[in-house]
Each structure stands twice: as C-alpha cells, then as structure tokens.
Design an enzyme around this catalytic site. Structure first.
Site, mmCIF file in Angstrom:
data_model
loop_
_atom_site.group_PDB
_atom_site.id
_atom_site.type_symbol
_atom_site.label_atom_id
_atom_site.label_comp_id
_atom_site.label_asym_id
_atom_site.label_seq_id
_atom_site.Cartn_x
_atom_site.Cartn_y
_atom_site.Cartn_z
ATOM 1 N N LYS A 70 0.518 -10.101 -0.985
ATOM 2 C CA LYS A 70 0.806 -8.993 0.013
ATOM 3 C C LYS A 70 1.935 -8.096 -0.817
ATOM 4 O O LYS A 70 2.802 -8.634 -1.547
ATOM 5 C CB LYS A 70 1.845 -9.899 0.847
ATOM 6 C CG LYS A 70 2.555 -9.087 2.134
ATOM 7 C CD LYS A 70 1.769 -8.874 3.450
ATOM 8 C CE LYS A 70 2.171 -8.010 4.192
ATOM 9 N NZ LYS A 70 1.899 -6.633 3.880
ATOM 10 N N LYS A 106 1.032 -5.688 -5.301
ATOM 11 C CA LYS A 106 1.596 -4.149 -5.200
ATOM 12 C C LYS A 106 0.574 -3.303 -5.586
ATOM 13 O O LYS A 106 -0.268 -3.714 -6.377
ATOM 14 C CB LYS A 106 2.955 -4.171 -6.113
ATOM 15 C CG LYS A 106 3.880 -3.264 -5.717
ATOM 16 C CD LYS A 106 4.845 -3.839 -4.633
ATOM 17 C CE LYS A 106 5.990 -2.876 -3.861
ATOM 18 N NZ LYS A 106 6.701 -3.309 -3.051
#
Ligand code: NAD
Length: 428
Positions: A70, A106
């Site tokens: 995430k 990311k």
C-alpha cells in the site's frame, strides 16, 4: 541524485539500528532491508500539440507479508527509484504500527504535472496503469494519491484498471473522489489522526489540553485539519501557523496572541496551502517571519509541512516550554535534532505513527469498496480514533516498559509485527 540516494540509505540505516536493538536475525534483516519487488517502465504519452513524450515510471513493493502492498504514486520531476524505495519501506512500518493488514509500496513518475494539460495527465495516468496492471490489484498492491497526484487521477486509474481486467474494481486504488468509490472522512483523516494521538499524549503527560497552546508549521491538508481538530476536540489555543507564500516565494508565520481561528484561515487559503495575507491582516492577524512558529512559547509543536524542518540549527530555537512534538509531516526532524529533543525530555509522537490516519482511512476505503457499502462520516472517524488510539497506546506501552524513546518503540512495534507475519507464513 545524491540526496535521493540518501533517502533510501536513511531508511535502511534507521531499520539497521532498530534491527540491532531487537537483535534481529541477520538473514531476516537482509530480506527487510530491500524491496520485495520493483518495476521500472516507460510510459509513452501522445501530447496535445503532437508528438509523443516518454516518461519514466516506477512501482516498488517493499513488503506484502501482512497484506497487499500500500502506498501513493508521486508525480514529481526529481523522482528516483531510491526515493520510491525509501517511501515504500516507510509505508511497511506505517501500516504495521497502526496494525492494518497491508504492506508497503510506493510509485512514481518523473514529471512535473504542472507542465501537462488535463488530457495529457489523463493519458499519463492511464498509461501508467497499462504498464503495471498485471502487478497491482486489490489483493496485490493498492496505490493512492501522493505528491503531484489527485483524487481525479485516482478515478482515471481505477477506470483504466477496471477496463483492462474486465470488471468494476474500485479496490485497486484509494483516495478516489467521493461518488467515484472514495470514502467520507479521507480529507480530514491525517490531521484528525494527528490530534487523536496528541490527545493520548496529553493524557499520558497529565496535561489539561484546554490550557495548552500550539504552533503549527504548514497550512495544507494535514495542518488545516490538525489545527481545526486541536481547537475543536481538545479546546487548545492555536497560536500560529506558518506557510509558503506562493506570490512572494517565501514562508511566513500567521499569528494572533489570543489564538487564531483555523476555520477562518482555511477560508482564505488556496488549494496549495498558501494563505491570503492581506485578508489575514485585515482580520487582525500578524504576519511574522518564516521561523517565528518554532520560537513560540507553546506546549506543542506540530511540524506539518516538509522534511528536515527541526534540524541542528532550528532545534536551538525551540522554547524550553515545549512538551510535545507531534510530527504531522514525514521526516520533519533530523537525527541530530532528535537527539536534542530526546535529551531535553520532549515527548515526540513519531511521524509514521502520528500521520498514519491517512493510510488508515485509505484502508477503510478499500474495505468499503469490497463490501460495496459506504459508512457515514461519523463512523469513519470513530473507527479511525480507535485505530490511532490503540496504535499510540501499544507504542507508549513498549516505550515505558522497555525505557526506549517513542520513535524507537514505534519502529520496534512495527518491525516486530512484520517479522511475526513472516514467521506465521513460514517464510523464516
Ligand atoms: P500540502 O501540500 O497540502 O501542504 C503543505 C503546506 O506546507 C502548505 O501550507 C505549504 O504552504 C506549507 N509549506 C511548504 N513549504 C513550507 C515552508 N518552507 N515553510 C512553511 N510552510 C511550508 O501537503 P500535506 O498533504 O498537508 O502534507 C504535509 C506533510 O505531511 C508532508 O510531509 C506529507 O508527506 C505528510 N503527509 C501527508 C499525508 C496526507 O494525507 N496528506 C499523510 C501522511 C503524511
């Protein structure tokens, strides 16, 4: 380039220090020091004036042991694989410290989004998804907005992914617009989360929050809602906020001795967090120097603008009255300044705990997408408060029990949970 390389080296160094304190097995350290997977790709975009420009895209998945990776997607002209790696690693610890079942990732594109037309931005977003859609997804890796990207862009990316996989898949990405699969409360989430942890810190230090005063750096998304929450929920006095003035290309501090009204200031602030200082003056506010915020005689400092703002020099200006630093920004305190705060007995709520409210509501967004049922705002805030309070208390308990600094305790809780999941899954 050197600075960007440092971001990843810094992330690895912080990890190494805590791994040492935890006496972590060297083989396990080696796994966690590096991303699990990284993708680099080209995104060719047809430009409005003709011709094709090719952009460099990245997606790094640091860990998916506790759940899908995430983390946001940044559109920035100085993006590099090393910034993305560092941020992906920090996301692993952030999700683990608030105990949400997600890992860390990311993404990025090397581009200044201000140079693109809306149609070019849309093609770039769709092109980014086209290159990586096989490796992201609600059960693999869930991106979100970050520097240079917006809810509208998330809407385009979700749409592209849904078309490519052949089914409506809102859970592939969070930070979507309301009505397009977004969650109520996401806008306020990070700032309110800062205040929930601050409230707990005040309880621990036995401070009457209504008698406290605070100074904020920045007046963008995080700081606006942190200042509003501090005033509204804790009854504290916001003495000042600082901001970067887009007209004058310098920073100022906007203050009022008996306290500013954050809701009024928000009404005269643009979407980039730049305050209309003429209107502020007319309303009786004082416009002071950039540094004035850090020198105020307050109980609480909330750095919520940029990294490295409390550093070797500026930390010397921090008043002896300051009892708490609540790190709304990512990396606002340098290691040198951190040593000084530690020595002076300042209670620091570390960044990846303090500002985890945003990713927590992103997680709630994914849960609501899975159920195809959306909660009222009050329910989102109630659940956010529970998560932040419980995370704060786990870190505090370890910090008190083991006599370690709050930042080290937060790392220990986070790394401990990641390693535990590796053990439970039989990876180590
Ligand atoms: P933003 O762009 O909305 O606001 C940034 C604010 O900082 C603006 O008011 C700007 O004027 C001000 N600023 C910039 N340079 C300054 C300077 N030199 N001096 C004083 N003020 C300055 O950004 P944001 O979303 O509020 O993010 C702030 C920080 O919080 C960043 O470190 C970000 O990574 C972190 N963060 C944000 C979120 C989120 O959900 N928005 C979540 C976690 C962490």
């Amino acid at each position: 380039m050197a600075e960007m390389t440092n971001a990843f080296q810094m992330a690895q160094q912080q990890f190494d220090e805590v791994a040492e304190q935890l006496n972590l097995d060297p083989d396990v350290r080696e796994i966690l020091r590096w991303p699990t997977r990284e993708f680099r790709f080209q995104v060719p975009v047809r430009m409005d004036r003709g011709g094709i420009r090719t952009f460099q895209g990245f997606r790094v998945q640091h860990s998916d042991v506790r759940g899908p990776s995430k983390g946001g997607i940044r559109f920035h002209s100085s993006e590099t694989i090393d910034t993305v790696r560092a941020l992906a690693m920090w996301m692993t610890w952030k999700c683990a410290v608030v105990d949400i079942p997600l890992g860390g990732g990311k993404g990025g594109v090397v581009v200044d989004p201000a140079t693109l037309t809306p149609a070019e931005k849309e093609r770039l977003c769709r092109g980014w998804v086209g290159q990586i859609y096989r490796n992201i997804g609600p059960r693999q890796d869930v991106p979100a907005p970050d520097v240079g990207t917006t809810p509208q862009m998330m809407g385009w990316m979700m749409d592209e992914y849904s078309k490519l996989v052949g089914e409506y898949s809102p859970g592939v990405i969070t930070g979507k617009p309301l009505g397009g699969g977004g969650s109520l409360g996401r806008t306020e989430a990070t700032g309110f989360g800062v205040i929930y942890t601050l409230r707990e810190a005040m309880k621990h230090l036995k401070l009457d929050s209504t008698k406290t005063r605070a100074a904020f750096q920045g007046f963008g998304n995080v700081s606006q809602y942190a200042a509003i929450g501090y005033h509204r929920f804790l009854g504290g006095t916001v003495v000042c906020v600082s901001y970067w003035d887009r007209d004058d290309r310098t920073s100022y501090t906007v203050s009022k001795q008996d306290g500013i009204d954050p809701v009024f200031l928000q009404s005269i602030t643009d979407q980039y967090g730049s305050i209309n200082k003429d209107q502020a003056r007319q309303a009786g506010y004082q416009i002071e120097s950039a540094d004035a915020w850090i020198e105020k005689d307050v109980d609480v400092l909330v750095p919520a603008a940029l990294e490295g703002q409390i550093n070797e020099q500026s930390v010397q200006k921090v008043s002896a009255k300051v009892k708490i630093v609540a790190e709304g920004a990512n990396g606002p305190t340098t290691p040198e300044a951190d040593e000084v705060l530690k020595k002076n007995g300042v209670f620091v709520i570390p960044d990846f705990l303090c500002n985890a409210g945003g990713v927590t509501v992103s997680y709630f967004e994914g849960v609501q997408n899975d159920m195809n049922y959306y909660w009222p705002k009050v329910e989102v805030f109630e659940k956010l408060d529970q998560k932040m309070t419980s995370a704060f208390n786990s870190v505090l308990e370890l910090s008190e029990g083991e006599h370690v600094y709050m930042r080290d305790a937060a790392y220990m809780v986070a790394i401990g949970r990641v390693v535990k999941a590796m053990e439970l899954r039989g990876w180590i």
